[in-house]
Write a protein that holds these residues in place. Structure first.
Motif, PDB file in Angstrom:
ATOM      1  N   GLU A  34     -11.399  43.829  11.987  1.00 53.05           N
ATOM      2  CA  GLU A  34     -11.412  44.976  12.890  1.00 53.05           C
ATOM      3  C   GLU A  34     -10.231  45.910  12.665  1.00 53.05           C
ATOM      4  O   GLU A  34     -10.275  47.083  13.021  1.00 53.05           O
ATOM      5  N   SER A  35      -9.165  45.381  12.046  1.00 53.07           N
ATOM      6  CA  SER A  35      -7.985  46.210  11.796  1.00 53.07           C
ATOM      7  C   SER A  35      -7.909  46.701  10.353  1.00 53.07           C
ATOM      8  O   SER A  35      -6.926  47.324   9.952  1.00 53.07           O
ATOM      9  N   GLY A  36      -8.951  46.398   9.564  1.00 52.98           N
ATOM     10  CA  GLY A  36      -8.952  46.870   8.182  1.00 52.98           C
ATOM     11  C   GLY A  36      -8.301  45.924   7.204  1.00 52.98           C
ATOM     12  O   GLY A  36      -8.010  46.291   6.070  1.00 52.98           O
ATOM     13  N   VAL A  37      -8.057  44.664   7.627  1.00 53.38           N
ATOM     14  CA  VAL A  37      -7.572  43.628   6.721  1.00 53.38           C
ATOM     15  C   VAL A  37      -8.706  42.620   6.558  1.00 53.38           C
ATOM     16  O   VAL A  37      -9.096  41.938   7.509  1.00 53.38           O
ATOM     17  N   TYR A  38      -9.260  42.542   5.356  1.00 51.78           N
ATOM     18  CA  TYR A  38     -10.445  41.742   5.091  1.00 51.78           C
ATOM     19  C   TYR A  38     -10.062  40.545   4.225  1.00 51.78           C
ATOM     20  O   TYR A  38      -9.771  40.685   3.042  1.00 51.78           O
ATOM     21  N   MET A  39     -10.036  39.362   4.830  1.00 56.89           N
ATOM     22  CA  MET A  39      -9.743  38.129   4.122  1.00 56.89           C
ATOM     23  C   MET A  39     -11.073  37.404   3.902  1.00 56.89           C
ATOM     24  O   MET A  39     -11.817  37.155   4.858  1.00 56.89           O
ATOM     25  N   ALA A  40     -11.377  37.073   2.655  1.00 50.97           N
ATOM     26  CA  ALA A  40     -12.680  36.517   2.327  1.00 50.97           C
ATOM     27  C   ALA A  40     -12.942  35.218   3.087  1.00 50.97           C
ATOM     28  O   ALA A  40     -12.094  34.329   3.121  1.00 50.97           O
ATOM     29  N   ARG A  58       2.816  46.028   6.272  1.00 50.22           N
ATOM     30  CA  ARG A  58       3.360  47.292   5.774  1.00 50.22           C
ATOM     31  C   ARG A  58       2.271  48.138   5.114  1.00 50.22           C
ATOM     32  O   ARG A  58       2.260  49.371   5.251  1.00 50.22           O
ATOM     33  N   LEU A  59       1.340  47.491   4.408  1.00 45.93           N
ATOM     34  CA  LEU A  59       0.220  48.240   3.825  1.00 45.93           C
ATOM     35  C   LEU A  59      -0.625  48.874   4.920  1.00 45.93           C
ATOM     36  O   LEU A  59      -1.057  50.025   4.797  1.00 45.93           O
ATOM     37  N   LYS A  60      -0.858  48.137   5.995  1.00 45.26           N
ATOM     38  CA  LYS A  60      -1.658  48.676   7.101  1.00 45.26           C
ATOM     39  C   LYS A  60      -0.981  49.862   7.754  1.00 45.26           C
ATOM     40  O   LYS A  60      -1.639  50.817   8.167  1.00 45.26           O
ATOM     41  N   ARG A  61       0.347  49.825   7.861  1.00 45.67           N
ATOM     42  CA  ARG A  61       1.059  50.963   8.446  1.00 45.67           C
ATOM     43  C   ARG A  61       0.922  52.213   7.578  1.00 45.67           C
ATOM     44  O   ARG A  61       1.074  53.332   8.077  1.00 45.67           O
ATOM     45  N   LEU A  62       0.620  52.024   6.299  1.00 44.66           N
ATOM     46  CA  LEU A  62       0.369  53.169   5.411  1.00 44.66           C
ATOM     47  C   LEU A  62      -1.057  53.686   5.540  1.00 44.66           C
ATOM     48  O   LEU A  62      -1.414  54.687   4.909  1.00 44.66           O
ATOM     49  N   GLY A  63      -1.870  52.984   6.320  1.00 38.68           N
ATOM     50  CA  GLY A  63      -3.269  53.386   6.472  1.00 38.68           C
ATOM     51  C   GLY A  63      -4.158  52.853   5.362  1.00 38.68           C
ATOM     52  O   GLY A  63      -5.292  53.326   5.184  1.00 38.68           O
ATOM     53  N   ILE A 100       5.734  47.461  -4.952  1.00 38.36           N
ATOM     54  CA  ILE A 100       4.297  47.726  -4.801  1.00 38.36           C
ATOM     55  C   ILE A 100       4.042  48.566  -3.551  1.00 38.36           C
ATOM     56  O   ILE A 100       3.185  49.468  -3.549  1.00 38.36           O
ATOM     57  N   ILE A 101       4.764  48.295  -2.480  1.00 39.96           N
ATOM     58  CA  ILE A 101       4.643  49.113  -1.267  1.00 39.96           C
ATOM     59  C   ILE A 101       5.013  50.564  -1.576  1.00 39.96           C
ATOM     60  O   ILE A 101       4.338  51.514  -1.141  1.00 39.96           O
ATOM     61  N   GLU A 102       6.083  50.768  -2.332  1.00 39.92           N
ATOM     62  CA  GLU A 102       6.496  52.126  -2.703  1.00 39.92           C
ATOM     63  C   GLU A 102       5.413  52.824  -3.526  1.00 39.92           C
ATOM     64  O   GLU A 102       5.145  54.020  -3.347  1.00 39.92           O
ATOM     65  N   ILE A 103       4.787  52.084  -4.424  1.00 39.04           N
ATOM     66  CA  ILE A 103       3.698  52.655  -5.228  1.00 39.04           C
ATOM     67  C   ILE A 103       2.517  53.008  -4.337  1.00 39.04           C
ATOM     68  O   ILE A 103       1.905  54.079  -4.473  1.00 39.04           O
ATOM     69  N   ALA A 104       2.189  52.130  -3.404  1.00 38.02           N
ATOM     70  CA  ALA A 104       1.080  52.397  -2.489  1.00 38.02           C
ATOM     71  C   ALA A 104       1.357  53.626  -1.625  1.00 38.02           C
ATOM     72  O   ALA A 104       0.468  54.439  -1.355  1.00 38.02           O
ATOM     73  N   GLU A 105       2.600  53.768  -1.207  1.00 37.63           N
ATOM     74  CA  GLU A 105       2.969  54.938  -0.400  1.00 37.63           C
ATOM     75  C   GLU A 105       2.808  56.218  -1.205  1.00 37.63           C
ATOM     76  O   GLU A 105       2.376  57.245  -0.673  1.00 37.63           O
ATOM     77  N   ARG A 106       3.116  56.155  -2.492  1.00 41.67           N
ATOM     78  CA  ARG A 106       3.016  57.325  -3.352  1.00 41.67           C
ATOM     79  C   ARG A 106       1.567  57.617  -3.772  1.00 41.67           C
ATOM     80  O   ARG A 106       1.125  58.765  -3.782  1.00 41.67           O
ATOM     81  N   GLU A 107       0.813  56.558  -4.100  1.00 44.47           N
ATOM     82  CA  GLU A 107      -0.539  56.725  -4.643  1.00 44.47           C
ATOM     83  C   GLU A 107      -1.611  56.852  -3.565  1.00 44.47           C
ATOM     84  O   GLU A 107      -2.692  57.376  -3.819  1.00 44.47           O
ATOM     85  N   GLN A 108      -1.336  56.322  -2.380  1.00 43.65           N
ATOM     86  CA  GLN A 108      -2.275  56.394  -1.250  1.00 43.65           C
ATOM     87  C   GLN A 108      -3.672  55.864  -1.598  1.00 43.65           C
ATOM     88  O   GLN A 108      -4.681  56.572  -1.461  1.00 43.65           O
ATOM     89  N   PRO A 109      -3.792  54.613  -2.055  1.00 48.54           N
ATOM     90  CA  PRO A 109      -5.128  54.059  -2.311  1.00 48.54           C
ATOM     91  C   PRO A 109      -5.886  53.839  -1.014  1.00 48.54           C
ATOM     92  O   PRO A 109      -5.282  53.588   0.040  1.00 48.54           O
ATOM     93  N   ALA A 110      -7.201  53.923  -1.095  1.00 50.50           N
ATOM     94  CA  ALA A 110      -8.022  53.637   0.086  1.00 50.50           C
ATOM     95  C   ALA A 110      -7.945  52.159   0.448  1.00 50.50           C
ATOM     96  O   ALA A 110      -8.049  51.791   1.619  1.00 50.50           O
TER      97      ALA A 110
END
Length: 491
Positions: A99-105, A69-74, A31-41
């Protein structure tokens, strides 16, 4: 804007005694590899992050590594708790992580604040609605408690308050939950004088003076999320939630409620441009393509053997550029690529612009889950396990890597069968017999159809089978009162 939809990771899960942690590490790497390739917001995780409210340490470390790892991808991470999670533990530290872009409900308290993402077409509001029960909503809105009898009632109230917070801007024409003076013309509850000028569904030339939603050049005055003169009136709204929506096809690995009391009607979600659902393990749409379960990234039961596991990618286009009422009617917009239950794509084929495009990207597990059936002699014959199995040319190493359900058809039990079979198939999870004896001994059946029965009906059948007679009126009343009491506490 591109979003990745995940759910039901069930980190730390054990299946038939086998730890799935290595399989989960392997699939999250994919999934990390897919995220790196697809660059989702953003990556949306629709609940059941863990398999238990108190997850094992290796599961917590794995999730920590995954979101880091997702955060390091932006990429932003937007996650909610499911029925397997502890809402309080998932919510821990959420204000700092935001504040770092990780939103836990946060734990549901009736006040749902959106995560606002932006692209060239304006705002995308992502609403996080964790798994909730009727009792949770009653506590938040006591003045509406009398009208909350079912899960559908509870979700309808919760969603109506989301729309109130959004100013009604995401509501579709005809939405029963619509309210407020910013409603669009054509809404059943809307009046003529509250119509917004320039709304595609509204008539008239000028905006009503004093309308809180009115502003210059398509921008709403006072909208806290408005900014930039190119922003379109009306944000795109995405809901991330974890519930069982009526009509979904279930799997054995899901937690079930007898009698179907946890069902939620799909029309509760009308008005959202995309609904990222969690809870059901098979990928599928509900009523319309934009209300979707992405399914689990791994197979967690043998009822999922035929599933094609995947990642769901969602692209949101220009809401302001759409014409016509296809979306408002709950129909696929023209030109959309609709994801079928099997994960294939079918084209909408019309000429209008597409707001939502949904595609799936297949996932390949470390070990697949398979079923093999035959006599002991057949399954231990090298011609079988080294050749064609179920129509596929599988090498021995392929089956050795699979989690297996083995069904022996021998009429007599084979001594030490599983020990002998594991010398060939080391990852056997289940060994069963299908023969005259086992077919005749199925006294209580397989439980098929139990979800459609009421709890009282199930108990009546059980009582009759155990005692050889039906319950009398006094016994029936005792059971009815007990069930009503339990359901009141659970609601």
């Amino acid at each position: 804007m591109k979003l990745m939809h995940l759910s039901d990771l069930h980190l730390g899960k054990r299946v038939n005694g086998f730890s799935m942690i290595d399989d989960q590490k392997y699939i999250l790497n994919q999934i990390i590899e897919i995220a790196e390739r697809e660059q989702p917001a953003a990556v949306l995780i629709a609940g059941d992050i863990y398999d238990k409210p108190l997850p094992p340490e290796d599961a917590v470390r794995l999730f920590d590594s995954f979101i880091s790892r997702l955060k390091r991808l932006g990429t932003k991470v937007i996650a909610i708790s499911g029925n397997h999670d502890s809402a309080e533990r998932i919510a821990f530290g959420n204000k700092i992580m935001n504040e770092s872009g990780v939103y836990m409900a946060p734990v549901y308290n009736g006040d749902v604040e959106p995560v606002v993402l932006r692209d060239e077409f304006g705002d995308v509001k992502v609403w996080m609605l964790p798994f909730i029960k009727p009792v949770n909503v009653k506590l938040c809105f006591p003045e509406e408690a009398d009208g909350i009898k079912t899960y559908t009632d509870a979700l309808r109230v919760a969603v109506s308050h989301i729309w109130q917070q959004s100013g009604g801007e995401g509501q579709r024409a005809g939405d029963q939950n619509a309210g407020g003076e910013g409603q669009r013309a054509g809404d059943q509850n809307a009046g003529g004088e509250g119509q917004r000028a320039g709304d595609q569904n509204a008539g008239g030339e000028g905006q009503r003076a004093g309308d809180q939603n009115a502003g210059g050049e398509g921008q709403r005055a006072g909208d806290q999320n408005a900014g930039g003169e190119g922003q379109r009136a009306g944000s795109r709204n995405v809901l991330v939630t974890h519930q069982f929506v009526t009509g979904a096809a279930r799997s054995d690995s899901e937690e079930k409620t007898v009698g179907g009391t946890d069902n939620v009607d799909a029309d509760v979600f009308d008005g959202f441009d995309y609904v990222a659902l969690g809870h059901i393990h098979g990928p599928q749409k509900i009523m319309r393509p934009e209300v979707r379960y992405c399914g689990t990234p791994l197979k967690y039961s043998f009822s999922e053997v035929s599933h094609e596991k995947s990642v769901t990618m969602v692209e949101l286009g220009d809401k302001g550029g759409l014409t016509g009422s296809g979306l408002d009617a709950g129909q696929p917009a023209g030109g959309r690529s609709e994801v079928t239950e099997a994960g294939g794509l079918t084209s909408g084929g019309a000429e209008k612009a597409s707001l939502v495009t949904i595609t799936t990207i297949p996932l390949k597990p470390l070990r697949d889950m398979r079923e093999i059936k035959g006599t002991f002699a057949e399954l231990t014959d090298p011609k079988f396990y080294g050749g064609a199995v179920a129509g596929k040319a599988d090498a021995l190493s392929d089956l050795r890597d699979c989690y297996l359900r083995v069904i022996l058809t021998d009429e007599e039990d084979v001594p030490y069968a599983i020990t002998k079979l594991r010398q060939i198939y080391p990852n056997i999870m289940i060994l069963e017999y299908d023969n005259a004896r086992t077919r005749a001994s199925g006294e209580f059946g397989d439980g098929a159809g139990e979800e459609e029965k009421k709890p009282g009906e199930i108990f009546e059948e059980f009582f009759e089978k155990q005692n050889g007679k039906e319950m009398n009126e006094e016994q029936q009343k005792i059971i009815d009162d007990a069930i009503a009491s339990v359901w009141e506490v659970r609601a």
